[in-house]
Design an enzyme around this catalytic site. Structure first.
Site, short mmCIF file in Angstrom:
data_model
loop_
_atom_site.label_atom_id
_atom_site.label_comp_id
_atom_site.label_asym_id
_atom_site.label_seq_id
_atom_site.Cartn_x
_atom_site.Cartn_y
_atom_site.Cartn_z
N THR A 145 71.09 46.23 -10.05
CA THR A 145 72.09 45.21 -10.38
C THR A 145 72.60 45.34 -11.81
OG1 THR A 145 70.32 43.66 -10.93
CG2 THR A 145 71.23 43.54 -8.71
N PRO B 154 76.38 45.29 -6.27
CA PRO B 154 75.69 45.98 -5.17
C PRO B 154 75.68 45.14 -3.90
CG PRO B 154 74.39 46.09 -7.18
CD PRO B 154 75.53 45.15 -7.45
N SER C 125 73.42 44.66 -1.87
CA SER C 125 72.20 43.87 -1.74
C SER C 125 72.28 42.56 -2.51
CB SER C 125 71.00 44.67 -2.22
OG SER C 125 71.17 45.03 -3.58
N CYS C 126 73.30 42.39 -3.37
CA CYS C 126 73.44 41.18 -4.18
C CYS C 126 74.51 40.24 -3.65
CB CYS C 126 73.79 41.56 -5.61
SG CYS C 126 72.51 42.50 -6.41
N ILE C 127 75.19 40.63 -2.60
CA ILE C 127 76.30 39.81 -2.08
C ILE C 127 75.79 38.77 -1.14
CG2 ILE C 127 78.42 39.89 -0.72
CD1 ILE C 127 79.05 42.52 -2.09
#
Length: 115
Positions: free
Chosen positions: A100, A111, A113-115
């Site tokens: 991140t 990224p 994976s951060c949404i």
């Protein structure tokens, strides 16, 4: 659609960022942007930071996604040496999380994976 905010740099530039601080326009990125973001997090970028940021940018240019941690560790080992190819090294550089934080400093999108 996510509302944009402005990142105000010391040189007077104002760059659009999303609510998490990721650049909206990757083309606006330069080392000064990365250094500004890092300073705001209390980090002074070193050559090691920049080498990892370049790995992120190269991987993204090739695959249009940020490198997953396993791939990142492998790439760092290949490019910077086996003693640096581990998660401890990466977390020392990017304590909020290599994926991140390095993505943000590299001017890449947030990224998946951060949404």
């Amino acid at each position: 659609m996510v509302p944009e905010q402005l990142l105000k740099l010391e040189d007077g530039r104002r760059l659009a960022v999303d609510e998490k601080g990721y650049l909206v326009d990757r083309g606006a990125w330069d080392r000064g942007v990365a250094e500004h973001m890092a300073r705001a997090d209390g980090i002074m970028l070193t050559d090691e930071h920049m080498a990892v940021i370049e790995i992120f940018q190269e991987y993204f240019d090739r695959y249009e996604i940020e490198p997953p941690m396993r791939a990142l560790v492998k790439l760092v080992a290949e490019k910077l040496g086996s003693e640096k190819g581990n998660s401890r090294f990466l977390y020392r550089l990017f304590p909020e999380g290599p994926t991140t934080q390095a993505c943000r400093y590299a001017g890449l999108p947030r990224p998946l994976s951060c949404i």
